[in-house]
Design an enzyme around this catalytic site. Structure first.
Site, mmCIF file in Angstrom:
data_model
loop_
_atom_site.group_PDB
_atom_site.id
_atom_site.type_symbol
_atom_site.label_atom_id
_atom_site.label_comp_id
_atom_site.label_asym_id
_atom_site.label_seq_id
_atom_site.Cartn_x
_atom_site.Cartn_y
_atom_site.Cartn_z
ATOM 1 N N GLU A 48 26.252 -38.582 -3.904
ATOM 2 C CA GLU A 48 26.937 -37.797 -4.928
ATOM 3 C C GLU A 48 27.966 -36.889 -4.264
ATOM 4 O OE1 GLU A 48 26.079 -33.894 -7.567
ATOM 5 O OE2 GLU A 48 24.453 -35.361 -7.540
ATOM 6 N N GLN A 103 31.816 -26.376 -0.968
ATOM 7 C CA GLN A 103 32.464 -27.270 -1.919
ATOM 8 C C GLN A 103 33.730 -26.641 -2.479
ATOM 9 O OE1 GLN A 103 29.226 -27.783 -4.779
ATOM 10 N NE2 GLN A 103 30.174 -26.373 -6.216
ATOM 11 N N ARG A 118 21.559 -22.202 -1.056
ATOM 12 C CA ARG A 118 20.548 -22.688 -1.992
ATOM 13 C C ARG A 118 19.213 -22.751 -1.264
ATOM 14 N NH1 ARG A 118 24.092 -27.365 -5.189
ATOM 15 N NH2 ARG A 118 25.687 -25.920 -5.961
ATOM 16 N N SER A 129 29.614 -33.106 -9.137
ATOM 17 C CA SER A 129 29.019 -32.935 -10.457
ATOM 18 C C SER A 129 30.048 -32.175 -11.280
ATOM 19 C CB SER A 129 27.707 -32.148 -10.368
ATOM 20 O OG SER A 129 27.152 -31.949 -11.649
ATOM 21 N N ASP A 155 25.105 -19.625 -11.129
ATOM 22 C CA ASP A 155 24.753 -20.958 -11.597
ATOM 23 C C ASP A 155 23.249 -21.140 -11.472
ATOM 24 O OD1 ASP A 155 24.489 -23.619 -12.162
ATOM 25 O OD2 ASP A 155 26.157 -24.262 -10.920
ATOM 26 N N ASP A 214 28.036 -37.269 -12.917
ATOM 27 C CA ASP A 214 28.063 -37.212 -11.457
ATOM 28 C C ASP A 214 28.899 -38.365 -10.919
ATOM 29 O OD1 ASP A 214 26.399 -35.021 -11.460
ATOM 30 O OD2 ASP A 214 24.579 -36.162 -11.000
#
Length: 327
Positions: free
Chosen positions: A241, A117, A102, A244, A49, A228
């Protein structure tokens, strides 16, 4: 001074309860099957991604491999390939417990360089590629989260419910028009403060000010059919959030978005060729933040209270000053 309503050990027990319950309810409500997922992919596979397009994946080599390997940033593209590979049928899908790194994330009370997630993906029909279908799936996810919240509050009645069983939908363009003098994240908070649970759709194309509401990679979500999901956190006075998601690109939207981003070289990747040749199913999917959900349901103010990660010294000091005890 903030004080957590649950101590450290009780928090760990509650986290397990939330994750087990939400995973089970999500699979049931969306007709999903759990599958194993990769922690890493080949660098030039086109499967990692790209997020907003600027984040650098963590990469490494290994003696028995002649290609560079990347830690995944999410599984947005891999899931669609897996649906075809595993021969899933229409209106069925998969989910996986995804862990990622990340490296370019700026750590704070909502962000960590470690990401946990639920990544999910489901096969849909051509007729399902509509904003109404997207909204119906969003409402299903929110209802699932609301059920889990009721269960966790039955166990820990000292907790306060933040998630209502309703969603206010708004496009990023409508949000800009509603709050023209605010920045995108400020707009989200202003709207969420009023509506509590909101879904901001159509993220990627530029708004009236010439900039998108938020960055989106051009090769997984259709920018007219994505968005979102956010929940208002009253202690933080902030929209958090939690997901997504979106209907994925078809041949036409992939070419259009790659052209706009000047990324047509990606059409050389096998994944992108498969979309152009219509060898992959049409799908909807997204990621649902495990730690973000635990934060909300357990009334925590720092993501480090519900996940074990690494934090810069200044973030540790800020958390301590606010009364947050990190795992």
């Amino acid at each position: 001074m903030y004080n957590s309503k649950l101590d450290l050990l009780t928090t760990e027990i509650a986290i397990k309860k939330i994750k087990d319950s939400f995973e089970k309810e999500l699979a049931y409500s969306l007709n999903l099957t759990r599958v194993s997922a990769p922690l890493f992919v080949y660098e030039n596979s086109g499967l990692n991604d790209n997020l907003s397009g600027i984040e650098r994946p963590v990469s490494f080599d290994s003696p028995r491999y002649n290609k560079n390997i990347e830690i995944v940033q999410s599984l947005a593209k891999w899931k669609r390939m897996a649906l075809a590979h595993y021969n899933f049928k229409p209106n069925t899908g998969l989910y996986t417990d995804m862990n990622a790194i990340r490296r370019d994330e700026i750590p704070d009370h909502l962000h960590s360089i470690y990401v946990d997630q639920w990544d999910w993906e489901k096969i849909i029909s051509k007729d399902d590629r509509t904003i109404d279908f997207l909204k119906s799936v969003v409402m299903t996810i929110v209802h699932t989260l609301h059920l889990v919240q009721k269960d966790i509050i039955n166990t820990y009645p000292e907790l306060t419910p933040y998630v209502i069983d309703d969603v206010a939908f708004i496009t990023s363009s409508e949000l800009e028009n509603k709050y023209p003098n605010l920045k995108p994240k400020e707009r989200e908070t202003a709207f969420a403060r009023e509506k509590k649970v909101v879904f901001v759709s159509q993220i990627g194309w530029p708004l009236n000010n010439g900039k998108p509401h938020d960055g989106r990679a051009p090769d997984y979500d259709d920018w007219l059919l994505n968005g979102d999901l956010l929940v208002y956190h009253p202690i933080l006075d902030e929209a958090v959030e939690i997901s997504s998601m979106g209907i994925r690109v078809n041949k036409e939207s992939l070419i259009k978005q790659l052209t706009y981003k000047n990324n047509l070289e990606r059409l050389d990747f096998d994944y992108h060729k498969a979309i152009i040749n219509e060898n992959l199913p049409l799908t909807i999917g997204g990621g649902i933040g495990q730690s973000r959900i635990c934060m909300l349901l357990l009334n925590k103010i720092h993501i480090g209270e519900v996940q074990s990660s690494l934090w810069p010294d200044d973030e540790l000091i800020k958390a301590k000053e606010k009364g947050a005890i990190l795992l």
